[in-house]
Design a protein around this motif. Structure first.
Motif, PDB file in Angstrom:
ATOM      1  N   ILE A  32       0.858  -1.181   0.000  1.00 21.28           N
ATOM      2  CA  ILE A  32       0.000   0.000   0.000  1.00 21.28           C
ATOM      3  C   ILE A  32       0.896   1.233   0.000  1.00 21.28           C
ATOM      4  N   ARG A  33       0.687   2.084  -0.959  1.00 23.70           N
ATOM      5  CA  ARG A  33       1.521   3.268  -1.112  1.00 23.70           C
ATOM      6  C   ARG A  33       1.315   4.230   0.064  1.00 23.70           C
ATOM      7  N   LEU A  34       2.449   4.725   0.599  1.00 22.90           N
ATOM      8  CA  LEU A  34       2.388   5.658   1.709  1.00 22.90           C
ATOM      9  C   LEU A  34       1.982   7.033   1.203  1.00 22.90           C
ATOM     10  N   ARG A  35       1.005   7.622   1.799  1.00 26.79           N
ATOM     11  CA  ARG A  35       0.491   8.917   1.363  1.00 26.79           C
ATOM     12  C   ARG A  35       1.190  10.040   2.139  1.00 26.79           C
ATOM     13  N   HIS A  36       1.375  11.166   1.450  1.00 27.81           N
ATOM     14  CA  HIS A  36       1.998  12.346   2.040  1.00 27.81           C
ATOM     15  C   HIS A  36       1.085  13.543   1.805  1.00 27.81           C
ATOM     16  N   PRO A  37       0.052  13.717   2.598  1.00 26.89           N
ATOM     17  CA  PRO A  37      -0.888  14.828   2.344  1.00 26.89           C
ATOM     18  C   PRO A  37      -0.255  16.195   2.534  1.00 26.89           C
ATOM     19  N   TRP A  38       0.625  16.350   3.512  1.00 25.76           N
ATOM     20  CA  TRP A  38       1.226  17.660   3.752  1.00 25.76           C
ATOM     21  C   TRP A  38       2.187  18.045   2.643  1.00 25.76           C
ATOM     22  N   ARG A  39       2.798  17.063   2.018  1.00 25.56           N
ATOM     23  CA  ARG A  39       3.660  17.367   0.879  1.00 25.56           C
ATOM     24  C   ARG A  39       2.847  17.948  -0.264  1.00 25.56           C
ATOM     25  N   THR A  40       1.682  17.409  -0.505  1.00 25.97           N
ATOM     26  CA  THR A  40       0.815  17.939  -1.559  1.00 25.97           C
ATOM     27  C   THR A  40       0.333  19.340  -1.216  1.00 25.97           C
TER      28      THR A  40
END
Length: 350
Positions: A32-40
């Motif tokens: 499962i791909r790790l998400r980076h919401p703050w990077r976006t």
């Protein structure tokens, strides 16, 4: 440990599968791909900020005077100034590279006098600002008004006016080249020291002289280290040419646009014109540097091909687990269960 946690949570412990006991490949893991919401979010904020800056500069800041920028961007005086800037850069770097190689060899010389002379040169030209050096070179025609040639302590046989022999363009090239040579000497020296001394010993064992050893063995390997900082120095030299007004030489790009701005009373658009042309030339130099680095870095960091086995290999069963019918070692009657001795496996040797 994971089975104990599962029992404590009321879930049945996972039983090991038979294919795991046999040593077969386990089932594929669903990653499962790790998400980076703050990077976006940060990227979106940067894009919005850049867009607001561009919009503000284009419509809300009349001081930029974009019509003046378009008017003088391809002006003949500006184009001529670009030619002088490129000449200053090319001539200075050619002299600096040649002199830098000589100084690097002097620094590595076993002769203490030669090494000391090179060290003093680097100490002087690296220890004083380039602007101060250019001012000094501009005062050379005042300090040395004539150059006299002849026998010492006798009347000069030939006297030449320094101002006629060395125009301001030549003085600017000399000042830039001598300053840059001190930095190029250290770059070349670092590149030569990066090559293992065993390369020179091997070349000497093959009967190669000093020149062939340097040109065919040492320098081709040292260029991988020399090229990147040299490319940076070329780009830096292009921008340093804006300081030759201290000589004074006033036909290069920055000084020429500044002179135009003093007439039009529009300094900001002329600064933008100069910046645009500096960026264009710098971008071209960066592309050339990229291809040079890639050419001299051939074979560096390349992964070798994975060696394939020359004979077919079989599976090794786990101790105490009987192999299934058809599996290698099923017909063996040893007392080790599924264990197959090395001499009984295909490719295991005799």
């Amino acid at each position: 440990m994971s089975d104990q946690h599962a029992e404590a949570a009321g879930r049945p412990a996972r039983q090991p599968q038979r294919n795991e006991l046999r040593g077969d490949e386990p089932e594929a893991i669903e990653a499962i791909r790790l998400r980076h919401p703050w990077r976006t979010v940060f990227a979106v904020v940067l894009v919005i900020a850049a867009g607001l800056f561009v919009y503000d500069a284009a419509f809300n800041r009349p001081v930029y005077s974009w019509d003046i920028v378009g008017q003088y961007l391809f002006d003949t005086r500006v184009i001529s100034a670009i030619g002088y800037t490129l000449q200053l850069t090319v001539y200075s770097m050619i002299i600096a590279i040649l002199l830098g190689v000589a100084l690097a060899v002097m620094r590595l010389s076993p002769n203490p006098v030669v090494g000391a002379v090179a060290w003093v040169y680097l100490w002087i030209f690296r220890g004083t600002p380039v602007y101060v050096q250019l001012v000094f070179w501009g005062m050379v025609p005042v300090i040395y008004k004539t150059i006299d040639l002849g026998i010492p302590f006798t009347e000069a046989m030939l006297s030449i006016t320094t101002k006629d022999l060395l125009p301001y363009f030549a003085l600017a090239v000399i000042g830039l080249a001598l300053n840059e040579a001190a930095y190029m000497a250290e770059i070349v020296r670092a590149g030569l020291l990066s090559v293992d001394t065993g390369q020179e010993e091997a070349a000497s064992a093959l009967g190669l002289g000093w020149w062939h050893t340097m040109s065919r063995v040492v320098l081709p390997q040292a260029m991988r280290v020399i090229i990147p900082p040299t490319g940076n120095e070329v780009i830096s030299m292009l921008k340093t040419t804006s300081l030759v007004t201290a000589v004074p030489f006033t036909l290069e790009l920055y000084t020429r646009t500044r002179d135009i701005a003093s007439v039009t009373y529009k300094p900001v658009p002329m600064l933008i014109v100069a910046s645009i042309w500096y960026l264009v030339v710098t971008s071209i130099l960066m592309v050339g540097q990229y291809y040079l680095e890639r050419y001299f870095a051939k074979g560096v960091g390349a992964r070798p091909d994975v060696q394939k086995p020359t004979v077919e290999t079989g599976l090794i069963g786990a101790v105490g687990v009987a192999p299934e019918p058809g599996q290698a070692g099923a017909a063996e009657g040893g007392g080790g269960g599924g264990f197959i001795p090395p001499h009984s496996r295909p490719g295991g040797g005799a």
